[in-house]
Write an enzyme that holds these catalytic residues in place. Sequence first.
Site, PDB file in Angstrom:
ATOM      1  N   ASP A  37       0.834  -1.201   0.000  1.00  0.00           N
ATOM      2  CA  ASP A  37       0.000   0.000   0.000  1.00  0.00           C
ATOM      3  C   ASP A  37       0.864   1.244   0.000  1.00  0.00           C
ATOM      4  OD1 ASP A  37      -2.247  -1.399   0.124  1.00  0.00           O
ATOM      5  OD2 ASP A  37      -3.063  -0.345   1.882  1.00  0.00           O
ATOM      6  N   GLU A  39       3.906   1.660  -1.139  1.00  0.00           N
ATOM      7  CA  GLU A  39       4.493   1.930  -2.457  1.00  0.00           C
ATOM      8  C   GLU A  39       3.436   2.515  -3.401  1.00  0.00           C
ATOM      9  OE1 GLU A  39       7.675  -1.540  -3.262  1.00  0.00           O
ATOM     10  OE2 GLU A  39       5.829  -2.198  -2.332  1.00  0.00           O
ATOM     11  N   ASP A  41       0.769   4.243  -2.523  1.00  0.00           N
ATOM     12  CA  ASP A  41       0.455   5.616  -2.120  1.00  0.00           C
ATOM     13  C   ASP A  41       1.525   6.603  -2.590  1.00  0.00           C
ATOM     14  OD1 ASP A  41      -1.940   4.945  -0.978  1.00  0.00           O
ATOM     15  OD2 ASP A  41      -1.098   4.604   1.013  1.00  0.00           O
ATOM     16  N   SER A  86     -14.173   8.113  -1.091  1.00  0.00           N
ATOM     17  CA  SER A  86     -12.872   7.654  -0.575  1.00  0.00           C
ATOM     18  C   SER A  86     -12.449   8.557   0.570  1.00  0.00           C
ATOM     19  CB  SER A  86     -11.808   7.775  -1.646  1.00  0.00           C
ATOM     20  OG  SER A  86     -12.015   6.845  -2.623  1.00  0.00           O
ATOM     21  N   LEU A  87     -11.324   8.217   1.111  1.00  0.00           N
ATOM     22  CA  LEU A  87     -10.816   8.966   2.239  1.00  0.00           C
ATOM     23  C   LEU A  87      -9.444   9.513   1.846  1.00  0.00           C
ATOM     24  CD1 LEU A  87     -11.637   9.407   5.184  1.00  0.00           C
ATOM     25  CD2 LEU A  87     -10.596   7.232   5.734  1.00  0.00           C
ATOM     26  N   GLU A 117     -10.364   7.071  15.373  1.00  0.00           N
ATOM     27  CA  GLU A 117     -10.626   5.642  15.509  1.00  0.00           C
ATOM     28  C   GLU A 117      -9.631   4.840  14.690  1.00  0.00           C
ATOM     29  OE1 GLU A 117     -14.420   5.486  12.684  1.00  0.00           O
ATOM     30  OE2 GLU A 117     -14.535   6.973  14.256  1.00  0.00           O
ATOM     31  N   LYS A 119      -8.135   2.647  11.700  1.00  0.00           N
ATOM     32  CA  LYS A 119      -8.411   2.474  10.275  1.00  0.00           C
ATOM     33  C   LYS A 119      -8.285   0.983  10.006  1.00  0.00           C
ATOM     34  CE  LYS A 119      -7.112   4.055   5.680  1.00  0.00           C
ATOM     35  NZ  LYS A 119      -7.650   2.878   5.085  1.00  0.00           N
ATOM     36  N   ASP A 121      -8.131  -2.433   8.261  1.00  0.00           N
ATOM     37  CA  ASP A 121      -7.575  -2.746   6.943  1.00  0.00           C
ATOM     38  C   ASP A 121      -8.374  -3.891   6.314  1.00  0.00           C
ATOM     39  OD1 ASP A 121      -5.975  -2.634   4.799  1.00  0.00           O
ATOM     40  OD2 ASP A 121      -4.198  -3.454   5.754  1.00  0.00           O
ATOM     41  N   ARG A 140     -18.310  -1.093  -2.130  1.00  0.00           N
ATOM     42  CA  ARG A 140     -18.180   0.287  -2.563  1.00  0.00           C
ATOM     43  C   ARG A 140     -18.371   0.452  -4.079  1.00  0.00           C
ATOM     44  NH1 ARG A 140     -14.740   4.060  -0.477  1.00  0.00           N
ATOM     45  NH2 ARG A 140     -13.454   2.439   0.383  1.00  0.00           N
ATOM     46  N   GLU A 175     -16.328  -2.027   7.832  1.00  0.00           N
ATOM     47  CA  GLU A 175     -15.231  -2.687   7.126  1.00  0.00           C
ATOM     48  C   GLU A 175     -15.297  -4.189   7.393  1.00  0.00           C
ATOM     49  OE1 GLU A 175     -13.567  -0.397   5.557  1.00  0.00           O
ATOM     50  OE2 GLU A 175     -11.560  -1.158   5.130  1.00  0.00           O
ATOM     51  N   TYR A 227     -18.662   1.561  11.607  1.00  0.00           N
ATOM     52  CA  TYR A 227     -18.172   2.835  12.143  1.00  0.00           C
ATOM     53  C   TYR A 227     -18.922   4.078  11.681  1.00  0.00           C
ATOM     54  CZ  TYR A 227     -15.575   2.131   7.780  1.00  0.00           C
ATOM     55  OH  TYR A 227     -15.238   1.850   6.494  1.00  0.00           O
ATOM     56  N   LYS A 292     -11.777  12.114  12.248  1.00  0.00           N
ATOM     57  CA  LYS A 292     -13.016  12.670  11.701  1.00  0.00           C
ATOM     58  C   LYS A 292     -13.469  13.848  12.557  1.00  0.00           C
ATOM     59  CE  LYS A 292     -14.503   8.053  10.373  1.00  0.00           C
ATOM     60  NZ  LYS A 292     -15.396   6.923  10.623  1.00  0.00           N
ATOM     61  N   LYS A 316      -1.989   7.363   7.942  1.00  0.00           N
ATOM     62  CA  LYS A 316      -1.565   5.970   7.793  1.00  0.00           C
ATOM     63  C   LYS A 316      -0.185   5.717   8.374  1.00  0.00           C
ATOM     64  CE  LYS A 316      -2.833   3.733   4.007  1.00  0.00           C
ATOM     65  NZ  LYS A 316      -3.152   3.433   2.588  1.00  0.00           N
ATOM     66  N   CYS A 410      13.813 -33.487  -3.952  1.00  0.00           N
ATOM     67  CA  CYS A 410      13.508 -33.051  -2.591  1.00  0.00           C
ATOM     68  C   CYS A 410      14.808 -32.977  -1.793  1.00  0.00           C
ATOM     69  CB  CYS A 410      12.529 -34.026  -1.933  1.00  0.00           C
ATOM     70  SG  CYS A 410      12.335 -33.732  -0.180  1.00  0.00           S
ATOM     71  N   CYS A 413      14.587 -36.008   0.979  1.00  0.00           N
ATOM     72  CA  CYS A 413      14.599 -37.447   0.716  1.00  0.00           C
ATOM     73  C   CYS A 413      15.123 -37.783  -0.673  1.00  0.00           C
ATOM     74  CB  CYS A 413      13.199 -38.028   0.913  1.00  0.00           C
ATOM     75  SG  CYS A 413      12.034 -37.431  -0.320  1.00  0.00           S
ATOM     76  N   CYS A 428       7.077 -32.437  -3.164  1.00  0.00           N
ATOM     77  CA  CYS A 428       7.774 -33.713  -3.052  1.00  0.00           C
ATOM     78  C   CYS A 428       6.656 -34.745  -2.917  1.00  0.00           C
ATOM     79  CB  CYS A 428       8.647 -33.720  -1.794  1.00  0.00           C
ATOM     80  SG  CYS A 428       9.121 -35.379  -1.290  1.00  0.00           S
ATOM     81  N   CYS A 433       8.498 -38.987   3.225  1.00  0.00           N
ATOM     82  CA  CYS A 433       9.612 -38.038   3.368  1.00  0.00           C
ATOM     83  C   CYS A 433       9.727 -37.592   4.834  1.00  0.00           C
ATOM     84  CB  CYS A 433       9.384 -36.835   2.452  1.00  0.00           C
ATOM     85  SG  CYS A 433      10.617 -35.556   2.646  1.00  0.00           S
TER      86      CYS A 433
HETATM   87  S1  IVH Z   1     -14.756   6.507   7.387  1.00  0.00           S
HETATM   88  C1  IVH Z   1     -15.675   9.016   3.340  1.00  0.00           C
HETATM   89  N1  IVH Z   1     -13.668   5.074   9.233  1.00  0.00           N
HETATM   90  O1  IVH Z   1     -10.603   3.100   4.797  1.00  0.00           O
HETATM   91  C2  IVH Z   1     -15.006   7.879   3.874  1.00  0.00           C
HETATM   92  N2  IVH Z   1     -13.218   4.498   6.983  1.00  0.00           N
HETATM   93  O2  IVH Z   1      -8.787   4.072   2.755  1.00  0.00           O
HETATM   94  C3  IVH Z   1     -15.545   7.503   5.201  1.00  0.00           C
HETATM   95  N3  IVH Z   1     -11.807   2.518   6.743  1.00  0.00           N
HETATM   96  O3  IVH Z   1     -13.043   4.031   2.508  1.00  0.00           O
HETATM   97  C4  IVH Z   1     -14.841   6.331   5.698  1.00  0.00           C
HETATM   98  N4  IVH Z   1     -11.538   2.113   8.874  1.00  0.00           N
HETATM   99  O4  IVH Z   1     -13.142   1.576   3.682  1.00  0.00           O
HETATM  100  C5  IVH Z   1     -13.796   5.249   7.915  1.00  0.00           C
HETATM  101  N5  IVH Z   1     -12.790   3.867  11.012  1.00  0.00           N
HETATM  102  C6  IVH Z   1     -12.925   4.048   9.699  1.00  0.00           C
HETATM  103  C7  IVH Z   1     -12.317   3.218   8.762  1.00  0.00           C
HETATM  104  C8  IVH Z   1     -12.478   3.470   7.406  1.00  0.00           C
HETATM  105  C9  IVH Z   1     -11.259   1.717   7.654  1.00  0.00           C
HETATM  106  C10 IVH Z   1     -11.648   2.334   5.292  1.00  0.00           C
HETATM  107  C11 IVH Z   1     -12.855   2.672   4.488  1.00  0.00           C
HETATM  108  C12 IVH Z   1     -12.362   3.830   3.667  1.00  0.00           C
HETATM  109  C13 IVH Z   1     -10.940   3.456   3.500  1.00  0.00           C
HETATM  110  C14 IVH Z   1     -10.081   4.534   2.960  1.00  0.00           C
END
Ligand code: IVH
Length: 668
Positions: A37, A39, A41, A86-87, A117, A119, A121, A140, A175, A227, A292, A316, A410, A413, A428, A433
């Site tokens: 990720d 790389e 970004d 997206s974020l 909070e 993030k 993955d 999405r 998520e 969330y 947020k 991140k 192998c 063996c 193998c 073995c």
């Molecule tokens: S809020 C407008 N809260 O990360 C976007 N996203 O890389 C609102 N994600 O699209 C998203 N944890 O899929 C929000 N606590 C969290 C999150 C979170 C993971 C994801 C989500 C987002 C992506 C962006």
Amino acid sequence: MLKKKHIETYEDYLAFVEELRDHDRRYYEEFQPIISDYEYDILLKEVENCEKKHPHWIVSYSPTQKVREGTSKAFVQKKHTVPMLSLANTYSQEEVQDFITRVKKLLHKEAVLFSVELKMDGTALSIRYEKGHFSRALTRGDGWEGDDVTENVKTIRSLPMNIHGAPDILEIRGEVFMDKKTFRDLNQEREEEGLEAWANPRNAAAGSLKLLDAKEVAKRKLDIILYGIVEGGKEITSQYEVHEFLQKLGLPVVKKEYRALCSNLEELMEFSRKIQKIREDLPFEIDGIVIKVDDILSYEELGTTGKCPRYAVAYKFAPEQAYTKIHDITIQIGRTGVLTPVAELEPVHLAGSTISRATLHNLEEIKRKDIRKGDHVVIEKGGDVIPKVVCVDLSKRKSDSEPFEMPKFCPNCGTKVVHSSEEVAIRCPNTKCLARKLRHIQFFASKAAMDIENMGEKVSQQLVTKGLVTRKSDIYLLDEKSLQVLEGFKEKSIHNLLGSIESSKKCSLSRFIVALEIKHVGAETSELLADYFCSLKDLMKASKEDLLELSGIGEKVADSIVEYFQDKENVEDIELLLERGVIPYHEKKQKQMDHSFSNKTFVLTGSLENYSRESAASLIKERGGKTSESVSQKTDFVLVGKDPGSKYEKAKKLGVRILSENEFVEML
Ligand code: IVH
């Protein structure tokens, strides 16, 4: 591969865009990214900066212009009620400060409160409840339309199908993820089955969510954390309180200690440091924190910049990397004979632990990165559980270095290895073995199986290589005299090992089944088998048809169990284990069971409105009942949903009692 690190000309710009699109395809369609990720970004930032400088260059298909992630032809696409944006993300503190300043300026406020909070993955999902019933789940997609994955999402156990006290319409976001342990276990199974390993838990989760067969999805044991609210719950105006509101409804949210309210950069960074410290110990992967604005009412005023809202930013965590040298590339032989190349590294400190080995997965991975013995390499432990080699420092490579080749025989063996065209793995084929045997013995003694405390991997290795243990039952023949030949073993260690072997004799039936390592039978299936058959003897006698009676056991698993117990060597080893004092016992679960369905067998057909099959089956089991896949005279009830199949006809013919969903709910 890009020739340059930075964009200088329009041609470079187009090449960078193409490169990003290629990575998007690998990530979102194939679920097999080839770069981290981080790389990705960095590449994206380079394109974004270039587009700021040369806005007239921007092509409509640039990844900066749209929300990533595609939709699949195999699913029905549905419109999101509110677009899924997206974020914006950053790795820099300065940019977080810029975000704070911008928000304050836009809101004309001196002080703004932020809700922070984890993030998660995983992969984003929008979920809808209507009148308290789970009704829809969309991915999405392109942000406007997503794939309808409702059926697959029903297999997520932590997500309730019915909630009480919710507004008539509740649409929430969260998520979906795969926890680290499940990821490790399933990936190991994949490697042993010759399938390509998933790059990380996020790809595993995203790929699993798009499987066509919900039964297969259920096996992936996905989880979810919610969330955000997009519809319903209007009275909630604080993001911090969103989590509490959702939790009260019985929905899965992240623990309170992993959230905070902060009012400035220092507090945000303190939270970030706290989370980075415990990141390794979390059961799931995170790749940063999300900051947020707490006051939801201000979101409209803040607006969006193209594809991202201005009310939030992701901070991140850059993956920790280290520089080291590959001493050697060795071959590890798995329990099913798969040869896995492993980089033996000059030990180096990375993300809280000392790393001396990294898996290289398979020959294709080695070829792609051109990894060779003697190379200086960058290794990384970012979002991924297993450390990996990121790239080779070619400037340090000696002129006599040679590309790596997989052995033809192998290394253990000497049997000629096989490489079938259907899989990436090289195996193998020799079931005898010693390396394979060693892996079986190591697993048998491990925590997940018989839990023989003082018999770790190294001790097992000595026991096998010194010829003291060649099959499982040999462990229970070990005595003081035989153990004296082990290096470093004195009276005390011998005494301890014999003590642990002795205490392992009394073990639960389900663990014992796990320890047998029947193909496709993991911890969960073992528990199912133990609960159903209650004794090892009955399980060993079970026919394929008997096994198929259990819901959760399909053809593949049933065949594999029958095959295992037909093998004379396996049976002989089990008999010796029992003769030598191993007693697998079974205790019916005492967990405050409601016995209202005691010994009743249910068959489910058609789709239920309020329950997934999985959840209906677990409700039946919790009450002492059983579920079966086929209708017979022994069936007590057939629970019939919408569009029932032939089971319904058969039930009518046999005069089995038929239950509607409403009747079932009443019985519950
Ligand atoms: S809020 C407008 N809260 O990360 C976007 N996203 O890389 C609102 N994600 O699209 C998203 N944890 O899929 C929000 N606590 C969290 C999150 C979170 C993971 C994801 C989500 C987002 C992506 C962006």
